[in-house]
Write an enzyme that holds these catalytic residues in place. Structure first.
Site, PDB file in Angstrom:
ATOM      1  N   ASP A   4       0.861  -1.189   0.000  1.00  0.00           N
ATOM      2  CA  ASP A   4       0.000   0.000   0.000  1.00  0.00           C
ATOM      3  C   ASP A   4       0.897   1.239   0.000  1.00  0.00           C
ATOM      4  O   ASP A   4       2.049   1.186   0.403  1.00  0.00           O
ATOM      5  CB  ASP A   4      -0.936  -0.028   1.211  1.00  0.00           C
ATOM      6  CG  ASP A   4      -2.134   0.916   1.015  1.00  0.00           C
ATOM      7  OD1 ASP A   4      -2.209   1.555  -0.051  1.00  0.00           O
ATOM      8  OD2 ASP A   4      -2.979   0.975   1.924  1.00  0.00           O
ATOM      9  N   ASP A 177      -7.867  -7.357   0.100  1.00  0.00           N
ATOM     10  CA  ASP A 177      -6.844  -7.566   1.126  1.00  0.00           C
ATOM     11  C   ASP A 177      -7.514  -7.319   2.453  1.00  0.00           C
ATOM     12  O   ASP A 177      -8.424  -6.489   2.550  1.00  0.00           O
ATOM     13  CB  ASP A 177      -5.668  -6.593   0.955  1.00  0.00           C
ATOM     14  CG  ASP A 177      -6.004  -5.236   1.549  1.00  0.00           C
ATOM     15  OD1 ASP A 177      -6.789  -4.514   0.899  1.00  0.00           O
ATOM     16  OD2 ASP A 177      -5.533  -4.919   2.648  1.00  0.00           O
ATOM     17  N   CYS A 215     -11.404 -29.412   5.248  1.00  0.00           N
ATOM     18  CA  CYS A 215     -10.239 -28.600   4.877  1.00  0.00           C
ATOM     19  C   CYS A 215      -8.986 -29.478   4.752  1.00  0.00           C
ATOM     20  O   CYS A 215      -8.800 -30.410   5.519  1.00  0.00           O
ATOM     21  CB  CYS A 215     -10.019 -27.526   5.926  1.00  0.00           C
ATOM     22  SG  CYS A 215      -8.608 -26.457   5.595  1.00  0.00           S
ATOM     23  N   CYS A 217      -5.831 -28.148   4.741  1.00  0.00           N
ATOM     24  CA  CYS A 217      -4.649 -27.361   5.100  1.00  0.00           C
ATOM     25  C   CYS A 217      -3.792 -28.136   6.100  1.00  0.00           C
ATOM     26  O   CYS A 217      -4.260 -29.076   6.741  1.00  0.00           O
ATOM     27  CB  CYS A 217      -5.065 -26.010   5.668  1.00  0.00           C
ATOM     28  SG  CYS A 217      -5.444 -26.030   7.424  1.00  0.00           S
ATOM     29  N   CYS A 220      -5.290 -28.455   9.683  1.00  0.00           N
ATOM     30  CA  CYS A 220      -6.375 -29.425   9.812  1.00  0.00           C
ATOM     31  C   CYS A 220      -5.872 -30.853   9.682  1.00  0.00           C
ATOM     32  O   CYS A 220      -6.446 -31.770  10.273  1.00  0.00           O
ATOM     33  CB  CYS A 220      -7.455 -29.146   8.780  1.00  0.00           C
ATOM     34  SG  CYS A 220      -8.369 -27.641   9.153  1.00  0.00           S
ATOM     35  N   HIS A 246      -4.655 -21.737   8.622  1.00  0.00           N
ATOM     36  CA  HIS A 246      -5.920 -22.335   8.188  1.00  0.00           C
ATOM     37  C   HIS A 246      -6.848 -21.282   7.578  1.00  0.00           C
ATOM     38  O   HIS A 246      -7.439 -21.503   6.528  1.00  0.00           O
ATOM     39  CB  HIS A 246      -6.633 -23.039   9.345  1.00  0.00           C
ATOM     40  CG  HIS A 246      -8.080 -23.296   9.044  1.00  0.00           C
ATOM     41  ND1 HIS A 246      -8.505 -24.399   8.338  1.00  0.00           N
ATOM     42  CD2 HIS A 246      -9.180 -22.538   9.279  1.00  0.00           C
ATOM     43  CE1 HIS A 246      -9.814 -24.319   8.169  1.00  0.00           C
ATOM     44  NE2 HIS A 246     -10.251 -23.209   8.731  1.00  0.00           N
TER      45      HIS A 246
END
Ligand SMILES: [Zn+2]
Length: 587
Positions: A4, A177, A215, A217, A220, A246
């Site tokens: 930014d 974002d 999930c 990930c 998990c 996660h």
């Protein structure tokens, strides 16, 4: 990597900034130095960082700013956009322009038109998520996004929850974002296919299942909800990292699905099916609206909890107002009056003597809230951990268990009840210590005088703690004590009671007990000890302070000379019995 420009960051330092055509002037939070952040310096910095996408410096104002302020900010943003583009030069890094204009459609349209003329690589909708409502943001997004060039990425800055993102995509936005996935993770919040979970909740303490069954990930794959709950509760940074990873995976997965549905031309279908779902709270463990805490009753049957001025709790008999253990905490009184006076610890310790290998039997007459029995049990447990002790049996007599049940409901106020014994007695009438084979406790429920016959062992010690004769007259009569002495058989038994009432003492004497002064306890100047003839004649029978012949004189002047239940015609004979009692013959 997207960076930014610093416009929003300066906006969030409201007390140490000023805006001018040159740029934003602010105080460094590190050393207080004045820094001018110009569009050129912003781009220079973003170039140095090596961002893939840089943002032009913008002038951010609150979404609720007035028209003039919003217009001025929008205009300065346009001029800075031109300077930012120029500062990029021939860098291969992409640069986006930022649309401003607060909540005004007119300003937003104007801002878009001016920026779209500039050769930006993409366009951001800025100045949102700064104080407007969700509805205002969605309306403005719906208005602004279609105005932006269709062949350039559209980026909604600072948004949002999974649902916010879905709504914004629906309105034509491509990029987002937000700190939310990691910030919520720091507080234990996770988005899952089973709704939004707050892992601080105690319900996950023993939850061995995966964080999100849907999930893939790494968090998990490896960690249970219980473990993540533990990390969160103990503020372990590993918890933030695992939950943050996660959440970001969840966001990426959502964006992948959105892109796939757009490519397959099925976005609307996806939008409809996920719109309700993405906003769900915890599906498996819904948070119920907390019912007002049900207060534990402070009264039960004939009894109520009484808090003494000194701060301790005891049980009060509602009808008579009589309070068990009026001025002394229940366990202190039980300890001094019954446990210490009966020399219980010493008698338990003499376990190696063959005669004393027999159980020591305590009759706990008037269980009440079990203070006396528990004092005896504590004494036993303490002695048993120090060395060999003889077995101990407690027989508690009680016709109304409500006082114990009431105290058990308030074990915070009656801490001595935090023990396996009292609940077992209240529920099943018997308790056997698991720790000490020699320690047992039995309840004989019913009127004392009738239950005497049910007792399976004669007493060595009697804790006589009934409500006074006003409440339970029949247990203080001559007849009652005669029955009790008979039950003692030829045992050297000792009775301890809180009263020093003359009528009770003469009833004990007339029944055949030998009567001594008990010690002063709390507000009671004197209490009473009565022993069986066998105890009186025993080796240590002399240790008590037996009433002397002088006491007879006082008795003669007493108002309450005769025990309850004695007929006028029996009084003369009764007087003679007392005078001729063996206790008074020696002196
Ligand atoms: Zn996961």
């Amino acid at each position: 990597m997207l960076t930014d420009s610093g416009g929003y960051q300066i906006f969030s330092l409201p007390h140490s900034r000023s805006m001018s055509e040159a740029g934003a002037v602010f105080q460094s939070y590190l050393d207080g130095k004045t820094i001018l952040l110009s569009p050129e310096m912003s781009i220079e910095t973003q170039k140095a960082i090596g961002a893939d996408i840089m943002m032009a410096l913008d002038h951010c104002v609150a979404a609720t700013a007035d028209e003039a302020t919003a217009r001025a900010a929008m205009e300065i943003t346009e001029r800075w956009a031109q300077r930012s583009l120029a500062a990029r030069g021939d860098s291969p890094q992409a640069i986006f322009g930022i649309v401003q204009g607060a909540l005004s459609p007119e300003l937003r349209r104007h801002s878009v038109e001016r920026l779209a003329e500039m050769p930006f690589d993409g366009y951001a909708i800025g100045g949102l998520a700064v104080g407007e409502t969700k509805c205002e943001r969605e309306d403005l997004c719906e208005f602004t996004a279609p105005l932006l060039p269709a062949d350039k990425p559209r980026y909604l800055m600072g948004v949002g929850t999974p649902l916010d993102i879905l709504e914004a995509v629906h309105r034509g936005v491509d990029m987002f974002d937000c700190i939310m996935p990691t910030q919520l993770a720091q507080r234990g919040g996770v988005f899952t296919s089973r709704g939004f979970l707050q892992l601080r909740r105690g319900i996950y303490k023993f939850a061995e299942e995966k964080l999100d069954p849907g999930c893939a990930c790494p968090t998990c794959a490896r960690y249970s909800r219980a473990y993540l709950h533990h990390l969160t509760k103990s503020a372990e940074t590993l918890g933030w990292q695992l939950l943050g990873a996660h959440n970001i995976y969840f966001y990426h997965q959502l964006m992948r699905q959105i892109r796939a549905s757009i490519v397959a031309d099925r976005f609307l279908e996806f939008y409809r099916s996920h719109r309700a779902f993405l906003d769900e709270p915890d599906l498996d463990n819904p948070i119920r609206l907390q019912k007002p805490k049900r207060r534990r009753p402070t009264a039960l049957g004939h009894y109520a909890v009484h808090i003494a001025r000194e701060g301790f709790a005891s049980i009060r008999h509602v009808e008579s107002g009589e309070i068990m253990h009026m001025r002394t905490p229940p366990m202190d009184e039980a300890q001094q009056l019954y446990v210490e006076q009966s020399r219980l610890a010493e008698r338990l310790r003499s376990g190696d003597n063959a005669e004393h290998s027999k159980p020591l039997v305590i009759w706990d007459v008037g269980l009440g809230a079990a203070a006396n029995a528990m004092a005896a049990i504590r004494c036993y447990e303490e002695q048993a951990t120090l060395g060999p002790v003889r077995p101990m049996r407690i027989l508690s007599f009680e016709n109304d268990l409500d006082s114990l049940r009431l105290a058990l409901l308030h074990s915070r106020l009656f801490p001595y009840l935090r023990h396996a014994g009292p609940p077992a007695i209240a529920d099943g009438g018997a308790w056997q210590s698991k720790q000490f084979a020699g320690l047992s406790w039995q309840l004989l429920e019913g009127d004392f005088l009738e239950m005497i016959a049910a007792a399976t062992a004669a007493p060595d010690a009697i804790f006589y703690d009934m409500f006074s004769s006003k409440v339970s007259a029949d247990v203080w009569t001559l007849k009652a004590f005669e029955k009790l002495l008979t039950a003692c058989g030829d045992k050297a038994a000792e009775l301890f009671t809180y009263t020093c009432s003359t009528s009770v003492r003469v009833a004990l004497l007339a029944a055949g007990f030998y009567v001594a002064q008990g010690r002063s306890i709390g507000a009671k100047v004197e209490t009473t000890i009565a022993v069986t003839p066998a105890a009186f004649r025993s080796a240590d029978g002399a240790r008590h302070n037996f009433l002397s012949f002088d006491w007879i004189g006082r008795w003669n002047r007493s108002q309450a000379k005769f025990p309850a239940g004695l007929l006028p015609g029996q009084q003369l004979a009764f007087e003679q019995v007392i005078r001729e009692h063996e206790q008074f013959q020696s002196g």
